[in-house]
Each structure stands twice: as C-alpha cells, then as structure tokens.
Design a protein around this motif. Structure first.
Motif, PDB file in Angstrom:
ATOM      1  N   SER A  69       0.830  -1.209   0.000  1.00 48.00           N
ATOM      2  CA  SER A  69       0.000   0.000   0.000  1.00 48.00           C
ATOM      3  C   SER A  69       0.869   1.266   0.000  1.00 48.00           C
ATOM      4  O   SER A  69       1.980   1.265   0.533  1.00 48.00           O
ATOM      5  CB  SER A  69      -0.913   0.012   1.235  1.00 48.00           C
ATOM      6  N   SER A  70       0.338   2.310  -0.605  1.00 46.76           N
ATOM      7  CA  SER A  70       1.119   3.556  -0.650  1.00 46.76           C
ATOM      8  C   SER A  70       1.205   4.166   0.750  1.00 46.76           C
ATOM      9  O   SER A  70       2.190   4.815   1.097  1.00 46.76           O
ATOM     10  CB  SER A  70       0.511   4.537  -1.651  1.00 46.76           C
ATOM     11  N   LEU A  71       0.173   3.902   1.563  1.00 47.15           N
ATOM     12  CA  LEU A  71       0.205   4.394   2.946  1.00 47.15           C
ATOM     13  C   LEU A  71       1.399   3.768   3.691  1.00 47.15           C
ATOM     14  O   LEU A  71       2.177   4.455   4.358  1.00 47.15           O
ATOM     15  CB  LEU A  71      -1.104   4.021   3.651  1.00 47.15           C
ATOM     16  N   GLY A  72       1.546   2.462   3.519  1.00 47.34           N
ATOM     17  CA  GLY A  72       2.650   1.750   4.169  1.00 47.34           C
ATOM     18  C   GLY A  72       3.987   2.308   3.726  1.00 47.34           C
ATOM     19  O   GLY A  72       4.897   2.526   4.534  1.00 47.34           O
ATOM     20  N   GLN A  73       4.098   2.566   2.428  1.00 47.04           N
ATOM     21  CA  GLN A  73       5.379   3.081   1.921  1.00 47.04           C
ATOM     22  C   GLN A  73       5.695   4.452   2.493  1.00 47.04           C
ATOM     23  O   GLN A  73       6.841   4.756   2.812  1.00 47.04           O
ATOM     24  CB  GLN A  73       5.352   3.139   0.398  1.00 47.04           C
ATOM     25  N   ARG A  74       4.621   5.268   2.638  1.00 45.18           N
ATOM     26  CA  ARG A  74       4.863   6.607   3.206  1.00 45.18           C
ATOM     27  C   ARG A  74       5.313   6.492   4.656  1.00 45.18           C
ATOM     28  O   ARG A  74       6.208   7.196   5.111  1.00 45.18           O
ATOM     29  CB  ARG A  74       3.605   7.462   3.094  1.00 45.18           C
ATOM     30  N   LEU A  75       4.676   5.562   5.390  1.00 43.13           N
ATOM     31  CA  LEU A  75       5.050   5.390   6.806  1.00 43.13           C
ATOM     32  C   LEU A  75       6.496   4.913   6.932  1.00 43.13           C
ATOM     33  O   LEU A  75       7.265   5.402   7.759  1.00 43.13           O
ATOM     34  CB  LEU A  75       4.130   4.358   7.473  1.00 43.13           C
ATOM     35  N   SER A  76       6.871   3.958   6.071  1.00 44.93           N
ATOM     36  CA  SER A  76       8.196   3.337   6.228  1.00 44.93           C
ATOM     37  C   SER A  76       9.329   4.272   5.822  1.00 44.93           C
ATOM     38  O   SER A  76      10.472   4.056   6.200  1.00 44.93           O
ATOM     39  CB  SER A  76       8.276   2.050   5.411  1.00 44.93           C
ATOM     40  N   SER A  77       8.990   5.318   5.041  1.00 47.04           N
ATOM     41  CA  SER A  77      10.069   6.166   4.515  1.00 47.04           C
ATOM     42  C   SER A  77      10.844   6.879   5.625  1.00 47.04           C
ATOM     43  O   SER A  77      11.935   7.373   5.400  1.00 47.04           O
ATOM     44  CB  SER A  77       9.519   7.181   3.516  1.00 47.04           C
ATOM     45  N   ARG A  78      10.278   6.873   6.840  1.00 46.34           N
ATOM     46  CA  ARG A  78      11.002   7.464   7.974  1.00 46.34           C
ATOM     47  C   ARG A  78      12.287   6.672   8.283  1.00 46.34           C
ATOM     48  O   ARG A  78      13.291   7.246   8.684  1.00 46.34           O
ATOM     49  CB  ARG A  78      10.061   7.445   9.200  1.00 46.34           C
ATOM     50  N   PHE A  79      12.227   5.356   8.073  1.00 46.70           N
ATOM     51  CA  PHE A  79      13.357   4.496   8.459  1.00 46.70           C
ATOM     52  C   PHE A  79      14.007   3.770   7.278  1.00 46.70           C
ATOM     53  O   PHE A  79      14.984   3.058   7.465  1.00 46.70           O
ATOM     54  CB  PHE A  79      12.890   3.417   9.458  1.00 46.70           C
ATOM     55  N   VAL A  80      13.398   3.872   6.095  1.00 45.68           N
ATOM     56  CA  VAL A  80      13.887   3.126   4.934  1.00 45.68           C
ATOM     57  C   VAL A  80      14.229   4.122   3.822  1.00 45.68           C
ATOM     58  O   VAL A  80      13.436   5.032   3.539  1.00 45.68           O
ATOM     59  CB  VAL A  80      12.806   2.116   4.458  1.00 45.68           C
ATOM     60  N   ALA A  81      15.399   3.944   3.200  1.00 44.30           N
ATOM     61  CA  ALA A  81      15.875   4.946   2.234  1.00 44.30           C
ATOM     62  C   ALA A  81      15.034   4.968   0.959  1.00 44.30           C
ATOM     63  O   ALA A  81      15.021   5.966   0.240  1.00 44.30           O
ATOM     64  CB  ALA A  81      17.329   4.656   1.886  1.00 44.30           C
ATOM     65  N   GLY A  82      14.352   3.879   0.642  1.00 43.86           N
ATOM     66  CA  GLY A  82      13.541   3.809  -0.576  1.00 43.86           C
ATOM     67  C   GLY A  82      13.444   2.362  -1.000  1.00 43.86           C
ATOM     68  O   GLY A  82      14.021   1.484  -0.357  1.00 43.86           O
ATOM     69  N   GLU A  83      12.715   2.138  -2.103  1.00 36.71           N
ATOM     70  CA  GLU A  83      12.576   0.746  -2.556  1.00 36.71           C
ATOM     71  C   GLU A  83      13.739   0.334  -3.450  1.00 36.71           C
ATOM     72  O   GLU A  83      13.954  -0.851  -3.686  1.00 36.71           O
ATOM     73  CB  GLU A  83      11.262   0.574  -3.312  1.00 36.71           C
ATOM     74  N   HIS A  84      14.469   1.330  -3.984  1.00 37.77           N
ATOM     75  CA  HIS A  84      15.467   1.024  -5.023  1.00 37.77           C
ATOM     76  C   HIS A  84      16.883   1.420  -4.616  1.00 37.77           C
ATOM     77  O   HIS A  84      17.085   2.356  -3.827  1.00 37.77           O
ATOM     78  CB  HIS A  84      15.076   1.735  -6.318  1.00 37.77           C
ATOM     79  N   LEU A  85      17.830   0.722  -5.239  1.00 43.94           N
ATOM     80  CA  LEU A  85      19.245   0.946  -4.934  1.00 43.94           C
ATOM     81  C   LEU A  85      19.661   2.402  -5.181  1.00 43.94           C
ATOM     82  O   LEU A  85      20.397   2.988  -4.386  1.00 43.94           O
ATOM     83  CB  LEU A  85      20.095  -0.022  -5.780  1.00 43.94           C
ATOM     84  N   HIS A  86      19.169   2.999  -6.277  1.00 42.64           N
ATOM     85  CA  HIS A  86      19.622   4.370  -6.572  1.00 42.64           C
ATOM     86  C   HIS A  86      19.194   5.346  -5.471  1.00 42.64           C
ATOM     87  O   HIS A  86      19.899   6.311  -5.172  1.00 42.64           O
ATOM     88  CB  HIS A  86      19.150   4.823  -7.965  1.00 42.64           C
ATOM     89  N   GLN A  87      18.049   5.044  -4.802  1.00 40.60           N
ATOM     90  CA  GLN A  87      17.611   5.918  -3.705  1.00 40.60           C
ATOM     91  C   GLN A  87      18.545   5.759  -2.498  1.00 40.60           C
ATOM     92  O   GLN A  87      18.900   6.723  -1.819  1.00 40.60           O
ATOM     93  CB  GLN A  87      16.172   5.575  -3.301  1.00 40.60           C
ATOM     94  N   ALA A  88      18.959   4.526  -2.253  1.00 42.24           N
ATOM     95  CA  ALA A  88      19.879   4.281  -1.131  1.00 42.24           C
ATOM     96  C   ALA A  88      21.236   4.930  -1.402  1.00 42.24           C
ATOM     97  O   ALA A  88      21.861   5.500  -0.499  1.00 42.24           O
ATOM     98  CB  ALA A  88      20.034   2.773  -0.917  1.00 42.24           C
ATOM     99  N   LEU A  89      21.674   4.859  -2.669  1.00 43.34           N
ATOM    100  CA  LEU A  89      22.967   5.478  -3.003  1.00 43.34           C
ATOM    101  C   LEU A  89      22.901   6.995  -2.827  1.00 43.34           C
ATOM    102  O   LEU A  89      23.867   7.621  -2.383  1.00 43.34           O
ATOM    103  CB  LEU A  89      23.357   5.133  -4.444  1.00 43.34           C
ATOM    104  N   ALA A  90      21.731   7.565  -3.153  1.00 44.72           N
ATOM    105  CA  ALA A  90      21.571   9.025  -2.967  1.00 44.72           C
ATOM    106  C   ALA A  90      21.698   9.383  -1.483  1.00 44.72           C
ATOM    107  O   ALA A  90      22.320  10.389  -1.114  1.00 44.72           O
ATOM    108  CB  ALA A  90      20.218   9.483  -3.531  1.00 44.72           C
ATOM    109  N   VAL A  91      21.125   8.540  -0.622  1.00 44.44           N
ATOM    110  CA  VAL A  91      21.255   8.777   0.832  1.00 44.44           C
ATOM    111  C   VAL A  91      22.727   8.668   1.241  1.00 44.44           C
ATOM    112  O   VAL A  91      23.238   9.507   1.989  1.00 44.44           O
ATOM    113  CB  VAL A  91      20.386   7.768   1.637  1.00 44.44           C
ATOM    114  N   CYS A  92      23.420   7.659   0.720  1.00 42.75           N
ATOM    115  CA  CYS A  92      24.847   7.483   1.073  1.00 42.75           C
ATOM    116  C   CYS A  92      25.640   8.730   0.679  1.00 42.75           C
ATOM    117  O   CYS A  92      26.483   9.206   1.442  1.00 42.75           O
ATOM    118  CB  CYS A  92      25.456   6.279   0.356  1.00 42.75           C
TER     119      CYS A  92
END
Ligand SMILES: Cc1cc2nc3c(=O)[nH]c(=O)nc-3n(C[C@H](O)[C@H](O)[C@H](O)COP(=O)(O)OP(=O)(O)OC[C@H]3O[C@@H](n4cnc5c(N)ncnc54)[C@H](O)[C@@H]3O)c2cc1C
Length: 304
Positions: A24-47
C-alpha cells in the motif's frame, strides 16, 4: 519487556498485515522514515548525502526468512550489484546482510556459497561485509559462518547482541580471532532462558562488552542511539587515550539524526545503517517495537 515492544514484535511476524503494508502507498509513506527507498539508486543518494556530512554508510538490501532458493540467489545478486555501484560511485563498499535472506533456512550449503560469493567480491575490491545477527536460533550458525569466511577472505564482520547471556564468551572468541564486531542491544523477541529481560541488565551488559571491545577488539562498532551509553563510551576512550580512528559509532537511518551529526562534527567516526528494498515490513516493525511512540508520531505526521 514492555507490552508495547512485545506487541510490535508479534505483529512483525503477521503475514497478512505485512502483505497489505508492503503493497500500500500508505505503508510506503510510513516506512520512509526508516527506509531509504525501494530502489538501490535511492539508497545510493542517501549514502552520498550523508557522506557530505562526514558520515559513512553500510547498505542493507532488506529481506529476511526467504522461502525459495531463487529469492536467496536474488538477494546475493542484489548485494553484488550494490557493491559494484558503491565502488563506481566512489562510496565506501560496505554492506550488511542477513543469513535468512541468503537461504540458511532452506539449505545451509547454498547459503554459505551465496554469502561466500558476496564476501569474495567485496574482498577483491577492498570492501567489507557485515553479517547481521538475527534471532537466537541463528546465533551459533551465524558466528561459525563469519569465522570461516573471515579466515578464508578477511573483510567479514559479526554482530553481537548485548541482551544474550552467551555474548561475553562470543566477544572473547571474536576478539581472539581479530574479527570486527558490531555491538548492539538486540532487536528480537527472546525467552528469558537465553536473554536478559530487563533494560537495566541489557544496558549493563552492553557497557561491559563495549569496554572489552574498545580495549581488545578489532575496530569495534558501537551501535546504539542510547545517549548515556555513548557518553560512557566517550569518557572511557578519553580516559584510556583510545584514538578516535580505532572504533566507530553506528546508528540506524532516520534515528537520532542530531546525535549522528554531533558525533561526526566532534571528530568521531559515524556509520549509518541504510536499508532499502521492497521487503521493509519486519525491519520497520522492529523500529516501532524499540519505541512504540514512533507509531503515534508517524500517524500524527500522516494526518497533518
Ligand atoms: C547500526 C545498527 C545495526 C544493528 N544491527 C542489528 C542486528 O544485526 N541485530 C539486532 O538484533 N539488532 C540490530 N540493531 C538494533 C539494536 O539491537 C536495537 O534494537 C536498536 O539499536 C535500539 O536500541 P538502542 O541501542 O538504540 O537503545 P534503546 O534503549 O532501545 O534506545 C535508546 C534511545 O535511542 C532512541 N531510539 C532507539 N530506537 C529508536 C527507534 N526505533 N526510533 C526512535 N528512537 C529510537 C530513543 O531516544 C531511545 O530512548 C542494530 C542497531 C544499529 C544502530
């Protein structure tokens, strides 16, 4: 253990809720507090972003307790890709993995081969693989695999949970073999036969093991957001004249950002655990279990 903590850890195993939350999109919005994203490029941007603040990262492609060999192979491939992309991006090639994500529940030999491939690839490019610690049914097997891989390739580290009664002996063993240890409190639901129940007991054991690791360990990682323990670590290293490049603090993405920055600005090494991927539910629920007030906080933010 508080009822709030047990409640969220119990929910973390609920398959139906997991399916609904992760899709659910609601779940994804909630998790974004602790998770960098669903994809590797999002995690690399955080790094990249945290690197500009003087903070390092260890990447975790989320996933655990896979039920098919193909999923275990996919985890291995994603991890190999992450190592490659980190290298290409000029970022430190440091990843964290879980054995239940690499198939240990299905076939221990296949799991060993999968993890071995990742450790070999990391070692070849001067990188590092941390094997996360899961619930106590995995502790012995995980430490055996870490010690074997470290002996073969180097570049492999373990995690010790201060809530387990056995941890002092494990720390001694790992110090003897000069294997890097990440010390954390422990995030799973454990019976009193294997784990301390009271927070004070866990904290006391954490401080005991932390001091041992700071003196005898090979580049230990002090993984906590507990400010009083961090202050104790700072007093201990100052008194013992332990240089700041002999250890690091580790924290989770999205938790105590103020403290992360303060330590980095103070000249201490800080590394964030940066999780990404679609299978975020169990990880997210463990973060709520650690601080049930997070649930209210997230819902309030969402309503706003
Ligand atoms: C880098 C890293 C790697 C980890 N790897 C593992 C692992 O491999 N295996 C494992 O079992 N556990 C792992 N953990 C989780 C760990 O075991 C604890 O569950 C978690 O760190 C919370 O404990 P704490 O040390 O922060 O202390 P706590 O006593 O739980 O918290 C101290 C303070 O930190 C803040 N805080 C803590 N958690 C949260 C949260 N979720 N949200 C908001 N604030 C919070 C609060 O201010 C709280 O008062 C890891 C933790 C870190 C930081």
């Amino acid at each position: 253990m508080t009822p709030g903590r047990s409640f969220f850890l119990f929910l973390s195993r609920n398959g139906a809720l997991r399916h609904w939350m992760e899709s659910s999109s609601l779940g994804q919005r909630l998790s974004s507090r602790f998770v960098a994203g669903e994809h590797l490029h999002q995690a690399l941007a955080v790094c990249r972003r945290i690197q500009s603040q003087g903070i390092a990262a260890t990447l975790d492609h989320l996933g655990e307790n896979v039920t098919r060999i193909e999923e275990a192979s996919a985890s291995r491939d994603e991890c190999l890709l992450a190592l490659q992309r980190l290298k290409e991006a000029g970022l430190e090639d440091n990843v964290s993995i879980k054995l239940s994500q690499f198939g240990i529940d299905l076939d221990e030999d296949i799991c060993r081969r999968n993890v071995g491939q990742v450790v070999r690839a990391a070692a070849a490019q001067g990188g590092f693989v941390r094997i996360d610690m899961e619930s106590s049914e995995y502790t012995g097997r995980t430490l055996r695999l870490v010690t074997d891989l470290h002996a073969q390739h180097g570049g492999t580290g373990a995690v010790i949970q201060a809530y387990l009664h056995r941890s002092e002996k494990d720390v001694e063993m790992l110090c003897g073999k000069e294997i890097r240890v990440r010390l954390c409190k422990g995030a799973y639901l454990e019976p009193p036969s294997v784990a301390f129940e009271k927070k004070e007991e866990v904290d006391r054991n954490f401080v005991l093991l932390m001091k041992k690791l700071l003196v005898e360990g090979a580049y230990p990682a002090i993984a906590t957001h507990d400010e009083s323990i961090i202050q104790e670590a700072l007093r201990f290293v100052a008194a013992g004249k332990i240089p700041a490049d002999r250890f690091e603090f580790q924290m989770l993405y999205g938790i105590r950002r103020d403290l992360q920055r303060r330590l980095a600005k103070g000249g201490y090494r800080v590394r964030l655990y940066v999780p990404y991927g679609k299978a975020w539910y169990p990880y997210f629920m463990r973060r709520l279990a650690e601080r049930p007030a997070n649930a209210l906080f997230l819902i309030r933010n969402l309503l706003r």
